[in-house]
Design a protein around this motif. Structure first.
Motif, PDB file in Angstrom:
ATOM      1  N   TYR A  35     -14.055 -58.528   9.131  1.00  0.00           N
ATOM      2  CA  TYR A  35     -13.000 -59.403   9.611  1.00  0.00           C
ATOM      3  C   TYR A  35     -13.100 -60.768   8.913  1.00  0.00           C
ATOM      4  O   TYR A  35     -14.204 -61.200   8.560  1.00  0.00           O
ATOM      5  N   GLY A  42      -8.245 -66.453  15.552  1.00  0.00           N
ATOM      6  CA  GLY A  42      -9.062 -65.295  15.872  1.00  0.00           C
ATOM      7  C   GLY A  42      -9.366 -64.499  14.607  1.00  0.00           C
ATOM      8  O   GLY A  42      -8.706 -64.650  13.588  1.00  0.00           O
ATOM      9  N   LEU A  90     -16.858 -61.915   9.019  1.00  0.00           N
ATOM     10  CA  LEU A  90     -17.623 -61.273  10.078  1.00  0.00           C
ATOM     11  C   LEU A  90     -17.716 -59.775   9.832  1.00  0.00           C
ATOM     12  O   LEU A  90     -16.743 -59.131   9.431  1.00  0.00           O
ATOM     13  N   GLY A 107     -21.912 -59.556  13.835  1.00  0.00           N
ATOM     14  CA  GLY A 107     -22.936 -60.429  13.307  1.00  0.00           C
ATOM     15  C   GLY A 107     -22.456 -61.873  13.364  1.00  0.00           C
ATOM     16  O   GLY A 107     -21.341 -62.156  13.832  1.00  0.00           O
ATOM     17  N   ASP A 108     -23.297 -62.795  12.885  1.00  0.00           N
ATOM     18  CA  ASP A 108     -22.955 -64.221  12.927  1.00  0.00           C
ATOM     19  C   ASP A 108     -22.162 -64.676  11.704  1.00  0.00           C
ATOM     20  O   ASP A 108     -21.804 -65.843  11.595  1.00  0.00           O
TER      21      ASP A 108
ATOM     22  N   PHE B  34     -10.301 -55.973  24.900  1.00  0.00           N
ATOM     23  CA  PHE B  34     -11.684 -56.432  24.791  1.00  0.00           C
ATOM     24  C   PHE B  34     -11.742 -57.947  24.954  1.00  0.00           C
ATOM     25  O   PHE B  34     -10.912 -58.674  24.406  1.00  0.00           O
ATOM     26  N   TYR B  36     -14.324 -61.207  24.259  1.00  0.00           N
ATOM     27  CA  TYR B  36     -15.509 -61.676  23.551  1.00  0.00           C
ATOM     28  C   TYR B  36     -15.690 -63.164  23.824  1.00  0.00           C
ATOM     29  O   TYR B  36     -14.737 -63.894  24.061  1.00  0.00           O
ATOM     30  N   GLN B  38     -17.372 -66.573  21.880  1.00  0.00           N
ATOM     31  CA  GLN B  38     -17.857 -67.032  20.584  1.00  0.00           C
ATOM     32  C   GLN B  38     -18.345 -68.470  20.695  1.00  0.00           C
ATOM     33  O   GLN B  38     -17.582 -69.367  21.050  1.00  0.00           O
ATOM     34  N   LYS B  42     -21.327 -69.024  15.419  1.00  0.00           N
ATOM     35  CA  LYS B  42     -21.834 -67.683  15.739  1.00  0.00           C
ATOM     36  C   LYS B  42     -20.709 -66.658  15.688  1.00  0.00           C
ATOM     37  O   LYS B  42     -19.529 -67.003  15.684  1.00  0.00           O
ATOM     38  N   GLY B  43     -21.102 -65.383  15.667  1.00  0.00           N
ATOM     39  CA  GLY B  43     -20.111 -64.327  15.753  1.00  0.00           C
ATOM     40  C   GLY B  43     -19.723 -64.061  17.195  1.00  0.00           C
ATOM     41  O   GLY B  43     -20.422 -64.472  18.119  1.00  0.00           O
ATOM     42  N   PRO B  44     -18.601 -63.387  17.415  1.00  0.00           N
ATOM     43  CA  PRO B  44     -18.188 -63.046  18.782  1.00  0.00           C
ATOM     44  C   PRO B  44     -19.212 -62.152  19.470  1.00  0.00           C
ATOM     45  O   PRO B  44     -19.738 -61.217  18.866  1.00  0.00           O
ATOM     46  N   PHE B  46     -19.744 -59.540  22.600  1.00  0.00           N
ATOM     47  CA  PHE B  46     -18.958 -58.669  23.470  1.00  0.00           C
ATOM     48  C   PHE B  46     -19.222 -58.952  24.943  1.00  0.00           C
ATOM     49  O   PHE B  46     -20.382 -59.101  25.360  1.00  0.00           O
ATOM     50  N   LEU B  87     -12.335 -65.037  23.303  1.00  0.00           N
ATOM     51  CA  LEU B  87     -11.368 -64.286  22.503  1.00  0.00           C
ATOM     52  C   LEU B  87     -10.974 -62.998  23.205  1.00  0.00           C
ATOM     53  O   LEU B  87     -11.823 -62.296  23.760  1.00  0.00           O
ATOM     54  N   LEU B  99      -9.375 -54.134  15.633  1.00  0.00           N
ATOM     55  CA  LEU B  99      -9.114 -55.021  16.759  1.00  0.00           C
ATOM     56  C   LEU B  99      -8.119 -56.089  16.323  1.00  0.00           C
ATOM     57  O   LEU B  99      -8.269 -56.695  15.272  1.00  0.00           O
ATOM     58  N   PHE B 101      -6.870 -59.630  17.372  1.00  0.00           N
ATOM     59  CA  PHE B 101      -7.335 -60.733  18.197  1.00  0.00           C
ATOM     60  C   PHE B 101      -6.240 -61.758  18.473  1.00  0.00           C
ATOM     61  O   PHE B 101      -5.362 -61.993  17.638  1.00  0.00           O
ATOM     62  N   GLY B 102      -6.351 -62.405  19.630  1.00  0.00           N
ATOM     63  CA  GLY B 102      -5.618 -63.632  19.888  1.00  0.00           C
ATOM     64  C   GLY B 102      -6.354 -64.801  19.251  1.00  0.00           C
ATOM     65  O   GLY B 102      -7.425 -64.634  18.655  1.00  0.00           O
ATOM     66  N   LYS B 103      -5.789 -66.012  19.407  1.00  0.00           N
ATOM     67  CA  LYS B 103      -6.387 -67.187  18.781  1.00  0.00           C
ATOM     68  C   LYS B 103      -7.538 -67.757  19.593  1.00  0.00           C
ATOM     69  O   LYS B 103      -8.292 -68.594  19.093  1.00  0.00           O
TER      70      LYS B 103
END
Lengths: 115, 111
Positions: A35, A42, A90, A107-108, B34, B36, B38, B42-44, B46, B87, B99, B101-103
């Protein structure tokens, strides 16, 4: 247990260059997705690989490519970098990628800056 | 085209002040919604998956609910450590495994 690991964490490139980003999924996970997340937005889907085959592709130009290796790790390649490619990239993994609704674990990311 | 809209864009709460975040969606064939969390840099992470209208999931101070058009993330008596961007994402019959995603909603909880 190790989560999804990505390398490098940060990268600075100039326009026109090429970049390779790497991802190792959670042990036992066979599906990897990539991503792109631009600041304030997002994540946007780029690719999904499952069992080393491309299973999905988002609305990105052909400059973006990816592959998955026999150990399920993955690489994302971007050619002819543009300023607009600056973003957080990502990687997400899940046990399967064949339609099951198991969540994707992220991941980060790799922070890519284009000068 | 599938659309996911989150509101508000930003929310500031005092510690202990409960509230809800909204995720509205217009999709063809929802296969899962889903949530998430964040943190900066960092990454999202879950939080929840919801599949059908009427479903609810809880985790500590968070509770997620789903209707046919929207999902809510309720935060009860939040603490400063709940500050993050939340998110919402959907999988649909159009998106395959991807997926959408919204903002996100940026939540700040002050002591």
């Amino acid at each position: 247990d190790a989560g999804v690991t990505q390398s490098p964490t940060h990268l600075i490139k100039t326009r026109g260059q090429h970049v390779t980003l790497r991802c190792s999924p959670i042990s036992g996970h066979k599906s990897v997705s990539w991503y792109q997340q631009v600041l304030g937005q997002g994540p946007q889907f780029i690719f999904q690989y499952y069992e080393k085959e491309e299973r999905g592709r988002g609305n990105f130009p052909d400059r973006f490519s990816a592959r998955q290796f026999p150990n399920y790790s993955s690489e994302l390649n971007v050619n002819a970098l543009l300023l607009g490619d600056s973003a957080l990239y990502l990687c997400a993994s899940s046990p399967r990628g064949d339609g099951s609704n198991q969540p994707q674990h992220f991941g980060d990311g790799t922070r890519l800056s284009i000068l | 085209e599938d659309q996911v809209t989150q509101s508000p864009e930003a929310l500031r709460l005092q510690e202990g002040e409960s509230s809800s975040l909204n995720c509205s969606y217009t999709v063809s064939g929802l296969r899962g919604l889903f949530w998430y969390r964040q943190d900066p840099g960092k990454g999202p992470e879950f939080l929840f998956t919801l599949y059908s209208a009427g479903e609810e999931k809880e985790k500590e101070r968070l509770k997620a609910t789903l209707t046919k058009k929207e999902s809510f993330l309720h935060i009860t008596a939040p603490k400063p450590e709940d500050s993050a961007t939340y998110l919402c994402a959907v999988r649909t019959s159009n998106s395959g495994y991807a997926l959408n995603f919204g903002k996100g909603t940026s939540l700040l909880v002050t002591p």
